[in-house]
Structure formats: C-alpha cells, structure tokens
Design a protein around this motif. Sequence first.
Motif, mmCIF file in Angstrom:
data_model
loop_
_atom_site.group_PDB
_atom_site.id
_atom_site.type_symbol
_atom_site.label_atom_id
_atom_site.label_comp_id
_atom_site.label_asym_id
_atom_site.label_seq_id
_atom_site.Cartn_x
_atom_site.Cartn_y
_atom_site.Cartn_z
ATOM 1 N N LEU A 285 0.827 -1.205 0.000
ATOM 2 C CA LEU A 285 0.000 0.000 0.000
ATOM 3 C C LEU A 285 0.864 1.258 0.000
ATOM 4 O O LEU A 285 1.679 1.467 0.891
ATOM 5 C CB LEU A 285 -0.922 -0.002 1.218
ATOM 6 N N GLY A 286 0.644 2.109 -0.994
ATOM 7 C CA GLY A 286 1.403 3.344 -1.103
ATOM 8 C C GLY A 286 0.747 4.504 -0.380
ATOM 9 O O GLY A 286 -0.480 4.628 -0.353
ATOM 10 N N VAL A 287 1.578 5.385 0.193
ATOM 11 C CA VAL A 287 1.092 6.566 0.910
ATOM 12 C C VAL A 287 1.928 7.777 0.512
ATOM 13 O O VAL A 287 3.103 7.652 0.167
ATOM 14 C CB VAL A 287 1.163 6.361 2.447
ATOM 15 N N PRO A 288 1.334 8.994 0.561
ATOM 16 C CA PRO A 288 2.048 10.209 0.151
ATOM 17 C C PRO A 288 2.782 10.866 1.316
ATOM 18 O O PRO A 288 2.252 10.944 2.429
ATOM 19 C CB PRO A 288 0.916 11.109 -0.344
ATOM 20 N N PHE A 289 3.967 11.366 1.037
ATOM 21 C CA PHE A 289 4.745 12.112 2.027
ATOM 22 C C PHE A 289 4.791 13.599 1.671
ATOM 23 O O PHE A 289 5.706 14.304 2.050
ATOM 24 C CB PHE A 289 6.168 11.557 2.114
ATOM 25 N N TYR A 290 3.785 14.073 0.956
ATOM 26 C CA TYR A 290 3.721 15.479 0.537
ATOM 27 C C TYR A 290 2.325 16.017 0.818
ATOM 28 O O TYR A 290 1.384 15.263 1.102
ATOM 29 C CB TYR A 290 4.047 15.609 -0.959
ATOM 30 N N MET A 349 4.247 -1.750 3.049
ATOM 31 C CA MET A 349 3.890 -0.372 2.733
ATOM 32 C C MET A 349 4.922 0.242 1.802
ATOM 33 O O MET A 349 6.087 -0.161 1.778
ATOM 34 C CB MET A 349 3.806 0.452 4.017
ATOM 35 N N MET A 350 4.464 1.243 1.037
ATOM 36 C CA MET A 350 5.332 1.973 0.108
ATOM 37 C C MET A 350 5.130 3.461 0.319
ATOM 38 O O MET A 350 4.014 3.894 0.665
ATOM 39 C CB MET A 350 4.994 1.584 -1.338
ATOM 40 N N LEU A 351 6.172 4.260 0.138
ATOM 41 C CA LEU A 351 6.053 5.709 0.309
ATOM 42 C C LEU A 351 6.630 6.453 -0.887
ATOM 43 O O LEU A 351 7.619 6.041 -1.479
ATOM 44 C CB LEU A 351 6.753 6.148 1.602
ATOM 45 N N TRP A 352 5.938 7.517 -1.247
ATOM 46 C CA TRP A 352 6.461 8.482 -2.221
ATOM 47 C C TRP A 352 6.545 9.830 -1.520
ATOM 48 O O TRP A 352 5.536 10.379 -1.148
ATOM 49 C CB TRP A 352 5.561 8.615 -3.446
#
Length: 386
Positions: A285-290, A349-352
Amino acid sequence: MNKRTLLLGMIIVLIFLGGMFTGIFYTNHTKDAHKIINSDPLQKSAVKPNNKDMPKVNPSQSKVLIGYVQDFRDPNVVDYDKLTHVIFSFAHPTTDGGILLNGDSALKNLRTIAATAKKHHTKVILGVGGWYHIKGGESYPYFKAAISKPDTRTRLVNELVRFVDREHLDGVDIDFEHPHSTGDSEYLAAFVKELGDKLHPKQKELSVAVYAKIHAVTLTETNFVNYDSSMFQHVDHVNIMAYDGQWDDGYHAENLSPYPYTEKIVYYWSRYFDENGISKEKLVLGVPFYAQPVNPNIKQVSFDTIVKANPANADKDSVNLNGTTYYYNGDAMMVKKTKLAMDHGFGGMMLWEAGHDTKGPKSLTGAIYKTLSDAQKAPVKYYSVK
C-alpha cells in the motif's frame, strides 16, 4: 546298563542342566535390562505427561517498507535502517528500447545509494518510467512504443538486466503510467514476464507500480486504467499508488489520499487478488509524504516543510500555511493506514517519496516502520486438536 543306555542318560542330564542355567542367566539379564530402562527419568512422561511451555516462535520479518527516492536527492535523506527497499527513480525508456538517466549526477547518486544501502542490508531497485519523461512530456508514449514491439521490448529487457548487473542492484520496478487499453495491458504483461524470466534466475526482484483503480469522489472502480491479471504472477511486489486522488472530477485537494479512499482501494485490490488466485502478500500500500494545496497554482510541499513550520502539524491531516490550506497524511493517519493494510494481508507499505520526510521522532517512515514491527511481533496463537 549297557554303554549306549549310559551315554543316552548323560546326554539327557547335560541338556537339562544346560537349559536350567540358560534360564537363570536370561532371567537375571532381563531384570538388569529392565533396571536400566526404568532408571531413565524420561519414561515417566510416557505414563503422565509433564506440562511444558509452548515453544517461542520468532515472528516473520517478511513485511516490506519500500521507499521511492528521486534521482536528484541527496542520498543521505534515505532512512536505510528502516526501509527494506529503496527504488531509485527514474530510468527513462526510449522508443527503441534504450534507457536514459538524468546525467552523471543521477548515476553518482545511484551508486552512493547502492553502496550505502548495502551496509544496512537494504535492497536497491531501479525504477523505470514515472509520469514525466526526461525528453519532455509524459513518459507514456515513449514507454508504450518500447514495449509494444517484440524487438524493442526484448532490447529494453536486456538493457535493464545489463544495467542492474553492472551497478550491482537488486532488481527493477516498472512504473508504466498508465496502460489505457487492452492492448496496452497485454504489452505490459508480456514485457513484465520477459523481464521477470531474466531477473529471477539471477535472484533479482521485479515489482510494478499500479494505479489505485478507485475514483476518489465516487469511491467506485474506474476503468481508465487496465491491467492483465497474468502480469501479477511474474512480480514480487505490487506497489499501489493510493494517492493523487485530487484530480478526480476537477480539482479537490482534500482528496489527495483520505482514509475512506484508501479503504476502498484496499478492498478493491484484496478482492481482485483473491478472485485471481494471487497471494495478497505481493500487495504493497502506497502513501504520500507530501501535502496538496487548495490552490492548484501553488506547488506541493513536503511533510518536512509542514513539520518545520510547527511540529504539532505532524499529528494533523490539514494545515493553513503561507495563506493556503494544505492536505496531507499525518503520523496518526499513517499508523491507521498501515494497520488497514496488515489487517487485509498485504505484504507491506510503500512511500512516495523519501526526500519528503522529516527527520527525528516525527518521521513518517519511523511511524510506519514501528507499526509494521509491532504487527509482526503479535503473539502466535496455538490451537489444541480435539
């Protein structure tokens, strides 16, 4: 009494005496043997089992925490101790099946990241594609041209494998944004299979980044992007880009990545993988860091910028900054989303992207890492058979 009768009598006596002595010897030996066996204290458990503690089982450390990092970032921004994978973004495909990096500085950063990650036992993956192309415009037409023909597709596969081998990387991540038709999905599936067949025998990994497939306003499935389910059989991880929902039905900054949106995404991909007989451990699951501004003419800002303005902002999901409102995912939301993914059997988990995070106790990477670690420390349940 003649000699024959005397001899026969002596034989009978000898047989009788021999049998008697043999019986005595056997009885004594058997008693000794039983003494030896019965002296073993372990035999007591055969009569009445002792209560024993259940064995301690170390929880699996299989959950991944994957962080994308852009090619211009200082390699020191990466929290190598907490990430299992760093995806260096991006290599850009050319229409004839070649690949381009963003100059010598990008290659230098990649090599620094690879060398540093090795010391922390973190894998480094080459990201290919992305939204924008180094030559300008969207990456889509370049990528599609490269994978739609067998000869250029094979050339791109070989170029990527050679690059991974040369730079001592751990694999490739494919970010084709996006397959818009059945033809696109078939080209992508063929490309992924061919690449996987080359990487996996070398003990290298292959992952794909995928569109969320859920409309952020209606919370229903969208058919804007198509995938061939066979593709997912050939990859190790499927990185779901569960963000950028602000572009659905006009511009709504608050739809960047709210929890109900993410919840529907998790439900969709869980069901899709179950229906196609694919392990949900591949799902990430990807989540935003912006943070996304209400005014679309203002640029996004990093979570680090939000926290530096006021550390208390780390606990929120929106803030007024520089005269506009920004929407983002704070640390509590990251914990909640991580638990959601774990509850549905996701692989991690995945982060951008890593360069947007803040350092110290307010780090989102740290919050996700701790939640993943706690989930894997949950006690193993034992059930008695009746």
